[in-house]
Design a protein around this motif. Structure first.
Motif, PDB file in Angstrom:
ATOM      1  N   ASP A   1       0.812  -1.218   0.000  1.00 13.75           N
ATOM      2  CA  ASP A   1       0.000   0.000   0.000  1.00 13.75           C
ATOM      3  C   ASP A   1       0.841   1.262   0.000  1.00 13.75           C
ATOM      4  OD1 ASP A   1      -2.745  -1.147   0.237  1.00 13.75           O
ATOM      5  OD2 ASP A   1      -1.818  -2.091   1.973  1.00 13.75           O
ATOM      6  N   PRO A   2       0.287   2.334  -0.548  1.00 11.16           N
ATOM      7  CA  PRO A   2      -1.015   2.490  -1.210  1.00 11.16           C
ATOM      8  C   PRO A   2      -1.067   1.836  -2.598  1.00 11.16           C
ATOM      9  CG  PRO A   2      -0.150   4.616  -0.451  1.00 11.16           C
ATOM     10  CD  PRO A   2       0.966   3.639  -0.411  1.00 11.16           C
TER      11      PRO A   2
ATOM     12  N   ARG B   1      -3.208   1.877  -6.316  1.00  6.63           N
ATOM     13  CA  ARG B   1      -4.113   2.701  -7.130  1.00  6.63           C
ATOM     14  C   ARG B   1      -4.427   2.002  -8.448  1.00  6.63           C
ATOM     15  NH1 ARG B   1      -3.193   9.072  -7.850  1.00  6.63           N
ATOM     16  NH2 ARG B   1      -3.373   8.820  -5.578  1.00  6.63           N
TER      17      ARG B   1
ATOM     18  N   LYS C   1     -12.841  -0.676  -3.878  1.00  8.10           N
ATOM     19  CA  LYS C   1     -13.223  -0.222  -2.533  1.00  8.10           C
ATOM     20  C   LYS C   1     -13.006  -1.330  -1.511  1.00  8.10           C
ATOM     21  CE  LYS C   1     -17.111   1.708   0.086  1.00  8.10           C
ATOM     22  NZ  LYS C   1     -18.543   2.142   0.001  1.00  8.10           N
TER      23      LYS C   1
ATOM     24  N   ALA D   1      -8.151   0.069  -2.552  1.00  9.07           N
ATOM     25  CA  ALA D   1      -7.349   0.672  -3.619  1.00  9.07           C
ATOM     26  C   ALA D   1      -7.998   1.961  -4.099  1.00  9.07           C
ATOM     27  CB  ALA D   1      -7.201  -0.295  -4.791  1.00  9.07           C
ATOM     28  N   GLY D   2      -7.196   2.972  -4.359  1.00 10.51           N
ATOM     29  CA  GLY D   2      -7.705   4.168  -4.996  1.00 10.51           C
ATOM     30  C   GLY D   2      -8.087   3.880  -6.435  1.00 10.51           C
ATOM     31  N   LEU D   3      -8.977   4.694  -6.982  1.00 14.93           N
ATOM     32  CA  LEU D   3      -9.465   4.475  -8.344  1.00 14.93           C
ATOM     33  C   LEU D   3      -9.492   5.794  -9.098  1.00 14.93           C
ATOM     34  CD1 LEU D   3     -10.786   2.757 -10.567  1.00 14.93           C
ATOM     35  CD2 LEU D   3     -12.991   3.090  -9.422  1.00 14.93           C
ATOM     36  N   ASP D   4      -8.677   5.878 -10.143  1.00 12.42           N
ATOM     37  CA  ASP D   4      -8.679   7.025 -11.053  1.00 12.42           C
ATOM     38  C   ASP D   4      -9.303   6.589 -12.371  1.00 12.42           C
ATOM     39  OD1 ASP D   4      -7.408   8.524  -9.166  1.00 12.42           O
ATOM     40  OD2 ASP D   4      -5.489   8.673 -10.229  1.00 12.42           O
TER      41      ASP D   4
ATOM     42  N   ALA E   1       0.184   9.327  -9.571  1.00  9.66           N
ATOM     43  CA  ALA E   1       0.067   8.293  -8.547  1.00  9.66           C
ATOM     44  C   ALA E   1       1.372   8.140  -7.761  1.00  9.66           C
ATOM     45  CB  ALA E   1      -0.328   6.973  -9.193  1.00  9.66           C
TER      46      ALA E   1
ATOM     47  N   VAL F   1       2.065   6.233  -4.163  1.00  6.97           N
ATOM     48  CA  VAL F   1       1.529   4.918  -4.501  1.00  6.97           C
ATOM     49  C   VAL F   1       2.678   3.930  -4.720  1.00  6.97           C
ATOM     50  CG1 VAL F   1       0.309   3.633  -6.316  1.00  6.97           C
ATOM     51  CG2 VAL F   1      -0.655   5.755  -5.403  1.00  6.97           C
TER      52      VAL F   1
END
Length: 352
Positions: free
Chosen positions: A59-60, A62, A104, A108-111, A164, A169
């Motif tokens: 982590d993180p 993305r 989610k 994880a982040g989502l772009d 990121a 990230v």
């Protein structure tokens, strides 16, 4: 100003072999028989070398999801109309699609980056719109992209990774969305692998046997149309790929250049990964492979990339869902490597 492609030649850093050796030494001291956790041990050691530390962290994370339409949809290669791409972009942004739910769930982040839709762009909260046109060209009749569109798509992928990585990230996942993109990916893979269309084409969104045969015929026509052109990977990407596949290629090259690990998803993104490795072979070192796609051509790409994916769950959705499913395995690998007691710490004999 027209973008240049000079950045594609920037070198990728090597794997840190000192960190690998330190990680291997730690594995030998953990309270378990050597190799008893199989590929979890391999993952931890691999991540150690990529992150240049004996105790890596995932982590993180993305997800970079690139969405675009394809002109080849006009050849009847998909079960769905092209306005579904725009509808699904909205669904992902609203949290209702598979990748949104899974990203989610695994933290994880989502772009979401939209590069050009046949039905026109619209302002959607949570979506970065960078349209290059109303979808790529029909590869059965013309090149997918102009040189300018290709360069811009590659730059968009590069810039997404830079954002990121600059935010800290540690793991990049590439995802895609676009009606008819399995056709473009199959054509690109066929060209890069020098394999017949019939060996690579699969059902995609669920075509029956007649639909698969029709798609294979379209891919064969596309390959024949562009066969007299230079076989360089970049030119094949321009002629047979699509906006989102090119952006993914740029993203994978940039992640390797920035020294950040990538978790590769399924069939479509693997065609971009293959293109990236053909452009710069050292990028392969930075790729981990999440799952085996149900698409038949995926096996051929995995063989070419010398990849052994972590999961085999029959996925063929795309969107980066297979890669999201594999994130917990990488976290487990790091946690066991970091937190398991050594023989000395636990007071356990390591005598053989």
């Amino acid at each position: 100003m027209t973008p240049t492609l000079d950045w594609l030649a920037e070198p990728c850093p090597p794997i840190d072999q000192t960190a690998v050796q330190h990680a291997l030494a730690r594995q030998d001291q953990l309270t378990k028989p050597p190799g008893s956790l199989g590929r979890l041990e391999e993952l931890a050691v691999r991540l150690a070398g990529l992150q240049r530390t004996a105790t890596p962290e995932v982590d993180p994370v993305r997800v970079l999801l690139f969405a675009a339409d394809h002109g080849v949809a006009a050849e009847g290669v998909s079960r769905y109309p092209q306005d579904v791409t725009k509808q699904m972009v909205r669904n992902i942004a609203n949290g209702g699609a598979g990748v949104a739910v899974m990203a989610k769930a695994v933290g994880a982040g989502l772009d979401i980056i939209e590069l050009g839709l046949a039905t026109g762009s619209e302002v959607v909260e949570g979506v970065r719109s960078e349209p290059l046109g109303p979808g790529s060209g029909n590869i059965a009749r013309e090149p997918a992209m102009t040189p300018e569109q290709l360069a811009r798509a590659l730059d968009i992928g590069r810039d997404a990774v830079d954002r990121a990585v600059d935010a800290g990230v540690r793991l990049i996942i590439g995802g895609e969305l676009g009606i008819a993109n399995t056709t473009a990916a199959a054509a690109l893979a066929s060209a890069l692998l020098d394999r017949a269309a019939s060996e690579v084409v699969g059902p995609g969104t669920g075509l029956d046997s007649a639909g698969v045969n029709r798609k294979a015929e379209v891919v064969a026509r596309a390959l024949a149309l562009h066969a007299s052109e230079p076989r360089a990977p970049l030119e094949m990407l321009r002629r047979l790929g699509g906006f989102e596949i090119a952006a993914l290629t740029g993203a994978y090259l940039r992640a390797a250049q920035r020294g950040v690990a990538m978790l590769i998803d399924g069939f479509i993104v693997s065609s971009a990964a293959l293109a990236a490795v053909r452009l710069q072979p050292a990028a392969r070192d930075w790729m981990l492979f999440s799952h085996r796609s149900a698409e038949p051509g995926h096996r051929l790409m995995m063989e070419a990339l010398e990849a052994d994916p972590l999961l085999d769950l029959g996925f063929r959705l795309g969107e980066a869902t297979g890669a999201c499913a594999a994130v917990p395995l990488l976290r487990l690998a790091c946690a066991v490597h970091r937190d398991m007691a050594t023989f000395d710490e636990a007071g356990v004999s390591n005598a053989c």
